[in-house]
Design a protein around this motif. Structure first.
Motif, PDB file in Angstrom:
ATOM      1  N   ASN A 195       0.810  -1.222   0.000  1.00 24.31           N
ATOM      2  CA  ASN A 195       0.000   0.000   0.000  1.00 24.31           C
ATOM      3  C   ASN A 195       0.841   1.269   0.000  1.00 24.31           C
ATOM      4  O   ASN A 195       0.344   2.345  -0.289  1.00 24.31           O
ATOM      5  CB  ASN A 195      -0.918   0.033   1.226  1.00 24.31           C
ATOM      6  CG  ASN A 195      -2.036  -0.953   1.111  1.00 24.31           C
ATOM      7  OD1 ASN A 195      -2.422  -1.356   0.027  1.00 24.31           O
ATOM      8  ND2 ASN A 195      -2.566  -1.361   2.244  1.00 24.31           N
ATOM      9  N   ARG A 196       2.114   1.156   0.318  1.00 26.78           N
ATOM     10  CA  ARG A 196       2.951   2.330   0.488  1.00 26.78           C
ATOM     11  C   ARG A 196       3.232   3.056  -0.828  1.00 26.78           C
ATOM     12  O   ARG A 196       3.251   4.274  -0.882  1.00 26.78           O
ATOM     13  CB  ARG A 196       4.269   1.937   1.136  1.00 26.78           C
ATOM     14  CG  ARG A 196       5.058   3.138   1.602  1.00 26.78           C
ATOM     15  CD  ARG A 196       6.358   2.796   2.264  1.00 26.78           C
ATOM     16  NE  ARG A 196       6.233   1.681   3.194  1.00 26.78           N
ATOM     17  CZ  ARG A 196       7.236   0.927   3.572  1.00 26.78           C
ATOM     18  NH1 ARG A 196       8.443   1.156   3.104  1.00 26.78           N
ATOM     19  NH2 ARG A 196       7.059  -0.061   4.413  1.00 26.78           N
ATOM     20  N   PHE A 197       3.464   2.326  -1.896  1.00 28.39           N
ATOM     21  CA  PHE A 197       3.890   2.945  -3.158  1.00 28.39           C
ATOM     22  C   PHE A 197       2.813   2.920  -4.237  1.00 28.39           C
ATOM     23  O   PHE A 197       3.122   3.005  -5.411  1.00 28.39           O
ATOM     24  CB  PHE A 197       5.158   2.251  -3.665  1.00 28.39           C
ATOM     25  CG  PHE A 197       6.293   2.361  -2.701  1.00 28.39           C
ATOM     26  CD1 PHE A 197       6.925   3.574  -2.501  1.00 28.39           C
ATOM     27  CD2 PHE A 197       6.712   1.260  -1.979  1.00 28.39           C
ATOM     28  CE1 PHE A 197       7.967   3.694  -1.600  1.00 28.39           C
ATOM     29  CE2 PHE A 197       7.758   1.366  -1.081  1.00 28.39           C
ATOM     30  CZ  PHE A 197       8.381   2.580  -0.887  1.00 28.39           C
ATOM     31  N   ILE A 198       1.569   2.823  -3.826  1.00 27.56           N
ATOM     32  CA  ILE A 198       0.471   2.774  -4.792  1.00 27.56           C
ATOM     33  C   ILE A 198      -0.456   3.951  -4.554  1.00 27.56           C
ATOM     34  O   ILE A 198      -0.866   4.217  -3.431  1.00 27.56           O
ATOM     35  CB  ILE A 198      -0.317   1.460  -4.661  1.00 27.56           C
ATOM     36  CG1 ILE A 198       0.578   0.313  -5.073  1.00 27.56           C
ATOM     37  CG2 ILE A 198      -1.592   1.498  -5.485  1.00 27.56           C
ATOM     38  CD1 ILE A 198      -0.058  -1.040  -5.000  1.00 27.56           C
ATOM     39  N   SER A 199      -0.754   4.684  -5.626  1.00 31.96           N
ATOM     40  CA  SER A 199      -1.769   5.725  -5.522  1.00 31.96           C
ATOM     41  C   SER A 199      -3.017   5.228  -6.215  1.00 31.96           C
ATOM     42  O   SER A 199      -3.007   4.908  -7.399  1.00 31.96           O
ATOM     43  CB  SER A 199      -1.297   7.035  -6.120  1.00 31.96           C
ATOM     44  OG  SER A 199      -0.328   6.868  -7.093  1.00 31.96           O
ATOM     45  N   VAL A 200      -4.080   5.138  -5.460  1.00 34.58           N
ATOM     46  CA  VAL A 200      -5.344   4.603  -5.960  1.00 34.58           C
ATOM     47  C   VAL A 200      -6.096   5.722  -6.662  1.00 34.58           C
ATOM     48  O   VAL A 200      -6.257   6.817  -6.108  1.00 34.58           O
ATOM     49  CB  VAL A 200      -6.183   4.042  -4.786  1.00 34.58           C
ATOM     50  CG1 VAL A 200      -7.520   3.547  -5.265  1.00 34.58           C
ATOM     51  CG2 VAL A 200      -5.418   2.949  -4.075  1.00 34.58           C
ATOM     52  N   PRO A 201      -6.552   5.473  -7.891  1.00 34.78           N
ATOM     53  CA  PRO A 201      -7.347   6.493  -8.588  1.00 34.78           C
ATOM     54  C   PRO A 201      -8.628   6.823  -7.823  1.00 34.78           C
ATOM     55  O   PRO A 201      -9.179   5.973  -7.127  1.00 34.78           O
ATOM     56  CB  PRO A 201      -7.685   5.835  -9.929  1.00 34.78           C
ATOM     57  CG  PRO A 201      -6.708   4.722 -10.079  1.00 34.78           C
ATOM     58  CD  PRO A 201      -6.337   4.295  -8.709  1.00 34.78           C
ATOM     59  N   LYS A 202      -9.078   8.049  -7.948  1.00 41.35           N
ATOM     60  CA  LYS A 202     -10.260   8.492  -7.205  1.00 41.35           C
ATOM     61  C   LYS A 202     -11.510   7.698  -7.567  1.00 41.35           C
ATOM     62  O   LYS A 202     -12.378   7.490  -6.728  1.00 41.35           O
ATOM     63  CB  LYS A 202     -10.504   9.977  -7.447  1.00 41.35           C
ATOM     64  CG  LYS A 202      -9.433  10.835  -6.832  1.00 41.35           C
ATOM     65  CD  LYS A 202      -9.769  12.292  -6.966  1.00 41.35           C
ATOM     66  CE  LYS A 202      -8.583  13.114  -6.574  1.00 41.35           C
ATOM     67  NZ  LYS A 202      -8.657  13.697  -5.298  1.00 41.35           N
ATOM     68  N   ASP A 203     -11.612   7.227  -8.800  1.00 39.75           N
ATOM     69  CA  ASP A 203     -12.809   6.487  -9.191  1.00 39.75           C
ATOM     70  C   ASP A 203     -12.870   5.093  -8.556  1.00 39.75           C
ATOM     71  O   ASP A 203     -13.926   4.477  -8.515  1.00 39.75           O
ATOM     72  CB  ASP A 203     -12.919   6.384 -10.715  1.00 39.75           C
ATOM     73  CG  ASP A 203     -11.750   5.652 -11.341  1.00 39.75           C
ATOM     74  OD1 ASP A 203     -10.639   5.722 -10.792  1.00 39.75           O
ATOM     75  OD2 ASP A 203     -11.956   5.022 -12.394  1.00 39.75           O
ATOM     76  N   LEU A 204     -11.738   4.588  -8.029  1.00 42.08           N
ATOM     77  CA  LEU A 204     -11.744   3.287  -7.365  1.00 42.08           C
ATOM     78  C   LEU A 204     -11.972   3.410  -5.865  1.00 42.08           C
ATOM     79  O   LEU A 204     -12.004   2.409  -5.156  1.00 42.08           O
ATOM     80  CB  LEU A 204     -10.439   2.539  -7.642  1.00 42.08           C
ATOM     81  CG  LEU A 204     -10.241   2.121  -9.096  1.00 42.08           C
ATOM     82  CD1 LEU A 204      -8.908   1.422  -9.266  1.00 42.08           C
ATOM     83  CD2 LEU A 204     -11.365   1.220  -9.552  1.00 42.08           C
ATOM     84  N   GLY A 205     -12.088   4.634  -5.368  1.00 41.14           N
ATOM     85  CA  GLY A 205     -12.458   4.866  -3.977  1.00 41.14           C
ATOM     86  C   GLY A 205     -11.493   4.280  -2.974  1.00 41.14           C
ATOM     87  O   GLY A 205     -10.321   4.607  -2.961  1.00 41.14           O
ATOM     88  N   ASP A 206     -11.993   3.379  -2.142  1.00 36.86           N
ATOM     89  CA  ASP A 206     -11.176   2.831  -1.056  1.00 36.86           C
ATOM     90  C   ASP A 206     -10.606   1.457  -1.404  1.00 36.86           C
ATOM     91  O   ASP A 206     -10.597   0.562  -0.575  1.00 36.86           O
ATOM     92  CB  ASP A 206     -11.991   2.780   0.233  1.00 36.86           C
ATOM     93  CG  ASP A 206     -13.247   1.946   0.081  1.00 36.86           C
ATOM     94  OD1 ASP A 206     -13.608   1.611  -1.060  1.00 36.86           O
ATOM     95  OD2 ASP A 206     -13.866   1.622   1.108  1.00 36.86           O
ATOM     96  N   LEU A 207     -10.097   1.309  -2.614  1.00 38.26           N
ATOM     97  CA  LEU A 207      -9.433   0.074  -3.020  1.00 38.26           C
ATOM     98  C   LEU A 207      -8.250  -0.189  -2.099  1.00 38.26           C
ATOM     99  O   LEU A 207      -7.449   0.687  -1.827  1.00 38.26           O
ATOM    100  CB  LEU A 207      -8.941   0.186  -4.462  1.00 38.26           C
ATOM    101  CG  LEU A 207      -8.082  -0.977  -4.962  1.00 38.26           C
ATOM    102  CD1 LEU A 207      -8.957  -2.205  -5.165  1.00 38.26           C
ATOM    103  CD2 LEU A 207      -7.371  -0.611  -6.237  1.00 38.26           C
ATOM    104  N   ASN A 208      -8.165  -1.393  -1.598  1.00 33.16           N
ATOM    105  CA  ASN A 208      -7.072  -1.768  -0.704  1.00 33.16           C
ATOM    106  C   ASN A 208      -6.242  -2.842  -1.387  1.00 33.16           C
ATOM    107  O   ASN A 208      -6.694  -3.975  -1.550  1.00 33.16           O
ATOM    108  CB  ASN A 208      -7.633  -2.266   0.624  1.00 33.16           C
ATOM    109  CG  ASN A 208      -6.574  -2.430   1.679  1.00 33.16           C
ATOM    110  OD1 ASN A 208      -5.394  -2.523   1.378  1.00 33.16           O
ATOM    111  ND2 ASN A 208      -7.003  -2.454   2.919  1.00 33.16           N
ATOM    112  N   CYS A 209      -5.041  -2.494  -1.773  1.00 34.38           N
ATOM    113  CA  CYS A 209      -4.167  -3.443  -2.462  1.00 34.38           C
ATOM    114  C   CYS A 209      -3.651  -4.525  -1.535  1.00 34.38           C
ATOM    115  O   CYS A 209      -3.030  -5.486  -1.984  1.00 34.38           O
ATOM    116  CB  CYS A 209      -3.009  -2.699  -3.112  1.00 34.38           C
ATOM    117  SG  CYS A 209      -3.576  -1.583  -4.405  1.00 34.38           S
TER     118      CYS A 209
END
Length: 128
Positions: free
Chosen positions: A59-73
């Motif tokens: 989760n540290r080096f991933i920026s989740v796009p706003k359209d995916l909301g609270d996506l948790n890698c």
């Protein structure tokens, strides 16, 4: 992965107790994957355990796009934990979610493990 770590860390001895496999995941598996132990291992109910990490690498080096909301890698890591548990004979539903921690910029990632009734019955037969 379970066989390799069991052989390397325990001399080919596998865990048959619930507390033992949870400690094995918390320390050995986490250290193999992320270079450190998980921050905490907590009991929620008799059948629910939570493994927490404040700075999970996926989760540290991933920026989740706003359209995916609270996506948790960390769902990927939850799948790895589920695989280790299933391979060791501990059936469980495993999921990942965020918890906002006070005073920290990033939310804490929790891996929730809800064990099947047959695992808990086996644990009772072995004696707590």
């Amino acid at each position: 992965m379970l066989e390799v770590l069991s052989y390397r860390e325990k001399g080919n001895r596998r865990e048959i107790r619930l507390q033992g496999i949870l400690q094995f995941i918390n320390t050995n598996v986490w250290r193999c994957l992320f270079g450190k132990s998980a921050d905490s291992l907590e009991i929620y109910n008799d059948d629910e355990y939570v493994l927490s990490d404040r700075s999970l690498l996926v989760n540290r080096f991933i920026s989740v796009p706003k359209d995916l909301g609270d996506l948790n890698c960390a769902a990927f890591v939850a799948g790895v934990v589920k695989g280790v548990l299933e391979d060791a004979g501990f059936s469980a539903e495993v999921s990942a979610y965020y918890t906002v921690a006070e005073g920290q910029a990033r939310p804490r990632t929790n891996i929730l493990m809800k064990f099947a009734p047959e695992v808990l019955e086996r644990e009772q037969r072995l004696g707590v």
